[in-house]
Design a protein around this motif. Structure first.
Motif, PDB file in Angstrom:
ATOM      1  N   VAL A 222      13.825  18.849  -3.257  1.00  0.00           N
ATOM      2  CA  VAL A 222      12.492  18.389  -3.170  1.00  0.00           C
ATOM      3  C   VAL A 222      12.313  18.178  -1.494  1.00  0.00           C
ATOM      4  CG1 VAL A 222      12.359  17.835  -5.362  1.00  0.00           C
ATOM      5  CG2 VAL A 222      13.017  16.090  -3.865  1.00  0.00           C
ATOM      6  N   LYS A 223      13.344  18.047  -0.870  1.00  0.00           N
ATOM      7  CA  LYS A 223      13.261  17.639   0.613  1.00  0.00           C
ATOM      8  C   LYS A 223      12.926  18.834   1.485  1.00  0.00           C
ATOM      9  CE  LYS A 223      15.839  15.821   4.448  1.00  0.00           C
ATOM     10  NZ  LYS A 223      17.240  15.169   4.884  1.00  0.00           N
ATOM     11  N   ASN A 224      13.712  20.039   1.384  1.00  0.00           N
ATOM     12  CA  ASN A 224      13.421  21.108   2.084  1.00  0.00           C
ATOM     13  C   ASN A 224      12.361  22.079   1.568  1.00  0.00           C
ATOM     14  OD1 ASN A 224      15.186  20.312   4.200  1.00  0.00           O
ATOM     15  ND2 ASN A 224      16.667  20.797   2.789  1.00  0.00           N
ATOM     16  N   ASN A 225      12.157  22.152   0.200  1.00  0.00           N
ATOM     17  CA  ASN A 225      11.137  23.253  -0.325  1.00  0.00           C
ATOM     18  C   ASN A 225       9.947  22.380  -0.550  1.00  0.00           C
ATOM     19  OD1 ASN A 225       9.699  24.575  -2.379  1.00  0.00           O
ATOM     20  ND2 ASN A 225      11.537  25.610  -3.064  1.00  0.00           N
ATOM     21  N   HIS A 226       9.228  22.576  -0.014  1.00  0.00           N
ATOM     22  CA  HIS A 226       7.629  21.737   0.033  1.00  0.00           C
ATOM     23  C   HIS A 226       6.747  22.153  -1.193  1.00  0.00           C
ATOM     24  CE1 HIS A 226       7.060  20.064   4.336  1.00  0.00           C
ATOM     25  NE2 HIS A 226       8.303  19.844   3.874  1.00  0.00           N
ATOM     26  N   LEU A 227       7.202  23.306  -2.103  1.00  0.00           N
ATOM     27  CA  LEU A 227       6.529  23.613  -3.221  1.00  0.00           C
ATOM     28  C   LEU A 227       7.098  22.662  -4.223  1.00  0.00           C
ATOM     29  CD1 LEU A 227       4.162  25.340  -4.272  1.00  0.00           C
ATOM     30  CD2 LEU A 227       6.082  26.974  -5.067  1.00  0.00           C
ATOM     31  N   TYR A 228       8.582  22.671  -4.080  1.00  0.00           N
ATOM     32  CA  TYR A 228       9.066  21.670  -5.122  1.00  0.00           C
ATOM     33  C   TYR A 228       8.550  20.085  -4.759  1.00  0.00           C
ATOM     34  CZ  TYR A 228      12.313  24.961  -7.377  1.00  0.00           C
ATOM     35  OH  TYR A 228      12.925  25.958  -7.936  1.00  0.00           O
ATOM     36  N   ALA A 229       8.667  19.750  -3.469  1.00  0.00           N
ATOM     37  CA  ALA A 229       8.191  18.212  -3.336  1.00  0.00           C
ATOM     38  C   ALA A 229       6.768  18.115  -3.631  1.00  0.00           C
ATOM     39  CB  ALA A 229       8.446  18.229  -1.827  1.00  0.00           C
ATOM     40  N   TYR A 230       5.736  18.841  -3.649  1.00  0.00           N
ATOM     41  CA  TYR A 230       4.429  19.016  -4.212  1.00  0.00           C
ATOM     42  C   TYR A 230       4.485  18.527  -5.438  1.00  0.00           C
ATOM     43  CZ  TYR A 230      -0.307  19.421  -5.489  1.00  0.00           C
ATOM     44  OH  TYR A 230      -1.275  19.387  -6.141  1.00  0.00           O
ATOM     45  N   LEU A 231       5.300  19.611  -6.334  1.00  0.00           N
ATOM     46  CA  LEU A 231       5.455  19.639  -7.692  1.00  0.00           C
ATOM     47  C   LEU A 231       6.044  18.045  -8.017  1.00  0.00           C
ATOM     48  CD1 LEU A 231       6.092  21.376 -10.673  1.00  0.00           C
ATOM     49  CD2 LEU A 231       8.290  21.004  -9.546  1.00  0.00           C
ATOM     50  N   ALA A 232       7.146  17.732  -7.554  1.00  0.00           N
ATOM     51  CA  ALA A 232       7.773  16.350  -8.100  1.00  0.00           C
ATOM     52  C   ALA A 232       6.670  15.411  -7.700  1.00  0.00           C
ATOM     53  CB  ALA A 232       9.046  16.147  -7.300  1.00  0.00           C
ATOM     54  N   ALA A 233       5.979  15.503  -6.500  1.00  0.00           N
ATOM     55  CA  ALA A 233       5.226  13.969  -6.149  1.00  0.00           C
ATOM     56  C   ALA A 233       3.965  13.936  -6.943  1.00  0.00           C
ATOM     57  CB  ALA A 233       4.912  14.185  -4.670  1.00  0.00           C
ATOM     58  N   ASN A 234       3.232  15.187  -7.163  1.00  0.00           N
ATOM     59  CA  ASN A 234       2.218  15.285  -8.012  1.00  0.00           C
ATOM     60  C   ASN A 234       2.093  15.139  -9.338  1.00  0.00           C
ATOM     61  OD1 ASN A 234       0.320  17.642  -9.493  1.00  0.00           O
ATOM     62  ND2 ASN A 234      -0.958  16.372  -8.058  1.00  0.00           N
ATOM     63  N   LEU A 235       3.474  15.607  -9.934  1.00  0.00           N
ATOM     64  CA  LEU A 235       3.764  15.343 -11.492  1.00  0.00           C
ATOM     65  C   LEU A 235       4.055  13.757 -11.403  1.00  0.00           C
ATOM     66  CD1 LEU A 235       5.567  18.307 -12.693  1.00  0.00           C
ATOM     67  CD2 LEU A 235       2.969  17.677 -12.682  1.00  0.00           C
ATOM     68  N   ALA A 236       4.763  12.982 -10.530  1.00  0.00           N
ATOM     69  CA  ALA A 236       5.039  11.744 -10.535  1.00  0.00           C
ATOM     70  C   ALA A 236       3.983  10.651 -10.619  1.00  0.00           C
ATOM     71  CB  ALA A 236       6.093  11.515  -9.310  1.00  0.00           C
ATOM     72  N   ILE A 237       3.024  11.288  -9.791  1.00  0.00           N
ATOM     73  CA  ILE A 237       1.708  10.500  -9.660  1.00  0.00           C
ATOM     74  C   ILE A 237       1.090  10.367 -11.006  1.00  0.00           C
ATOM     75  CG2 ILE A 237      -0.609  10.303  -8.671  1.00  0.00           C
ATOM     76  CD1 ILE A 237       0.896  11.150  -6.033  1.00  0.00           C
ATOM     77  N   ASN A 238       1.226  11.597 -11.769  1.00  0.00           N
ATOM     78  CA  ASN A 238       0.302  11.680 -13.012  1.00  0.00           C
ATOM     79  C   ASN A 238       1.242  11.403 -14.048  1.00  0.00           C
ATOM     80  OD1 ASN A 238      -2.407  13.302 -12.733  1.00  0.00           O
ATOM     81  ND2 ASN A 238      -0.973  14.037 -11.378  1.00  0.00           N
ATOM     82  N   ASP A 239       2.397  10.817 -13.982  1.00  0.00           N
ATOM     83  CA  ASP A 239       3.255  10.325 -14.879  1.00  0.00           C
ATOM     84  C   ASP A 239       3.607   8.852 -14.597  1.00  0.00           C
ATOM     85  OD1 ASP A 239       4.801  10.581 -17.369  1.00  0.00           O
ATOM     86  OD2 ASP A 239       6.759  10.624 -16.151  1.00  0.00           O
ATOM     87  N   GLN A 240       2.798   8.033 -13.994  1.00  0.00           N
ATOM     88  CA  GLN A 240       2.899   6.983 -13.654  1.00  0.00           C
ATOM     89  C   GLN A 240       4.204   6.313 -12.847  1.00  0.00           C
ATOM     90  OE1 GLN A 240       1.878   7.354 -17.244  1.00  0.00           O
ATOM     91  NE2 GLN A 240      -0.132   7.329 -16.201  1.00  0.00           N
ATOM     92  N   GLN A 241       4.524   7.162 -11.973  1.00  0.00           N
ATOM     93  CA  GLN A 241       5.697   7.044 -11.252  1.00  0.00           C
ATOM     94  C   GLN A 241       5.509   7.111  -9.780  1.00  0.00           C
ATOM     95  OE1 GLN A 241       9.527   9.069 -12.308  1.00  0.00           O
ATOM     96  NE2 GLN A 241       8.299   9.954 -14.037  1.00  0.00           N
ATOM     97  N   SER A 242       4.546   6.106  -9.374  1.00  0.00           N
ATOM     98  CA  SER A 242       4.335   6.060  -7.740  1.00  0.00           C
ATOM     99  C   SER A 242       5.140   5.946  -6.686  1.00  0.00           C
ATOM    100  CB  SER A 242       3.033   5.248  -7.759  1.00  0.00           C
ATOM    101  OG  SER A 242       1.796   5.552  -8.093  1.00  0.00           O
TER     102      SER A 242
END
Length: 477
Positions: A222-242
């Motif tokens: 999730v550091k160098n692959n920005h698609l994975y970074a977006y996936l992790a950040a976006n899903l975290a926000i929608n899972d109450q993990q800000s």
């Protein structure tokens, strides 16, 4: 110029790997060199569609859309010049139609998007029948099966008209088979398949803990692959993990060459506001300033109005609320809700708003503390009384206090089922989830159906899709 062909050689594979990490510049350079080396190879033309897709999907620039929209037909025509004996003959066209379906949704062309999805769906199905050993078709077909199997009632007319019938369980099994396949094509397309699989597992299967366990156990970059970074950040926000979302966004590789997207500011703004952080407005305002599209603009403006409202700056709060009426679109449920609130002229109760934001961020202890000493009697309107019960339910749910959560949710349903707010429908959905986790299929189904039965409320389409997916899961459909 020789015979047109599909040669997904090592250089094209390297370009694809760069593009799927959102390193679009280096991917484009490799493709340019490959087109010069072999002008008859159709794979570089196919992969250029990925570059356009990511640019248009994330940034929604209308000028870029105007300049690129003719490329759909051009590329489909180019792919048709390749040999029909290749599995890439149908696969490339299916992917191009699939990507343009998503693009057209972003630009408000839902009717055209439906037809693009149908073309992709049928071509992928045909390719699977002709080339059953070609794994990438399994990936794409599986993802579309799940989406088609959980289309909400608001779009049912479209799926019926287009003749699309999907299956949640069948589609997810296809994706899992693909991820477990050992051939070279499955290895190449692994990152793209993981992106589809985790999004669908999160939103459709509601297997949220398993999604983040997958990210950890498979050590997704999730550091160098920005698609994975977006996936992790976006899903975290929608899972109450800000807090985790903020960590991912801050720690991602900021080297030149990645897709430059204002969406990072939107995600950071959401995550920051969910902890009532004083700099939250900086990210949201920068998103509004730089983003050229329309999705989530009203929602971002609403969040800015809330920020200044809680800060006690009434003039700026009113100004941003006024902008909600005139900027962005109403394609997403969040934007529709922001518009409804702006039109109402009614401001949320500050205590409930703080509790909502802290709960949305996963700061359940702080959220519960903010409501300590309060009861429904402290709120005058029926909407606020209902929301108070709902917020308590979500907080108890987040703290793992399921019995207290169910009690609060049932109060929410009782007091809110005839209101226009989404609280009762979401409460019914959450009770369904709790009974699903307990293995009580009949009670889970009953509450998912209760969610579906509630009409004319905010977030109707997205909540209906979740409820339909819940019914399909517990009944093995």
């Amino acid at each position: 110029m020789g015979q047109k062909h599909f040669d997904f050689n090592s250089r094209c594979q390297q370009a694809y790997r760069e593009i799927i990490q959102l390193k679009l510049e280096s991917g484009a350079r490799i493709l340019d060199a490959e087109k010069k080396r072999d002008p008859s190879n159709l794979i570089p033309v196919f992969l250029e569609n990925y570059i356009d897709f990511f640019n248009l999907f994330f940034n929604e620039d209308p000028a870029l859309y105007l300049s690129k929209k003719d490329m759909l037909d051009n590329r489909i025509e180019s792919m048709s010049e390749g040999p029909s004996s290749s599995p890439f003959y149908l696969f490339t066209r299916s992917v191009i139609h699939f990507q343009w379906a998503a693009i057209k949704v972003k630009f408000g062309n839902n009717w055209d998007a439906g037809w693009e999805f149908r073309r992709s769906f049928l071509q992928s199905k045909e390719n699977q029948q002709k080339f059953p050993a070609f794994q990438p078709s399994v990936m794409l077909s599986g993802a579309m099966q799940v989406v088609a199997g959980t289309i909400p009632d608001g779009y049912k007319w479209l799926s019926s008209l287009l003749g699309i019938k999907g299956s949640l369980t069948g589609g997810m099994k296809q994706l899992e088979c693909f991820l477990n396949a050992k051939d070279d094509w499955a290895a190449l397309y692994h990152d793209e398949a993981v992106f589809y699989y985790l999004y669908l597992k999160f939103y459709i299967e509601n297997q949220r803990e398993q999604v983040f366990a997958f990210i950890r156990q498979n050590k997704l970059d999730v550091k160098n692959n920005h698609l994975y970074a977006y996936l992790a950040a976006n899903l975290a926000i929608n899972d109450q993990q800000s807090a985790y979302a903020e960590q991912v966004i801050r720690q991602r590789n900021n080297a030149a060459g990645y897709l430059d997207a204002p969406i990072w500011d939107l995600e950071m703004g959401y995550a920051s506001l969910n902890h009532l952080e004083p700099d939250a407005h900086i990210y949201l305002e920068r998103f509004i300033r730089n983003f050229k599209g329309k999705f989530y603009v009203k929602d971002a403006l609403q969040k800015l109005s809330w920020y200044y409202y809680l800060q006690g700056d009434g003039a700026k709060a009113v100004n941003y609320r006024e902008l909600v009426l005139h900027k962005g679109s109403m394609e997403s449920d969040a934007d529709k809700q922001a518009m409804k609130e702006a039109k109402s002229g009614r401001w949320p109760d500050k205590t409930l708003l703080k509790a909502r934001l802290l709960c949305d961020g996963g700061y359940y202890g702080e959220a519960l503390q903010s409501l300590r000493g309060k009861s429904s009697a402290d709120f005058s309107s029926e909407e606020d009384k209902c929301e108070f019960a709902y917020r308590l339910g979500r907080i108890y749910d987040g703290l793992g206090r399921a019995d207290e959560a169910v009690s609060a949710y049932l109060t929410t349903i009782k007091t809110g089922e005839y209101l226009k707010e989404y609280f009762a429908a979401r409460a019914a959905l959450q009770v369904g989830y709790i009974y699903e986790q307990r293995g009580n299929k009949s009670m889970a189904t009953a509450y998912f159906q209760k969610c579906l039965s509630l009409k004319d409320h905010d977030y109707k389409n997205s909540l209906d899709q979740k409820a339909k997916a819940g019914i399909a899961r517990v009944n093995g459909e």
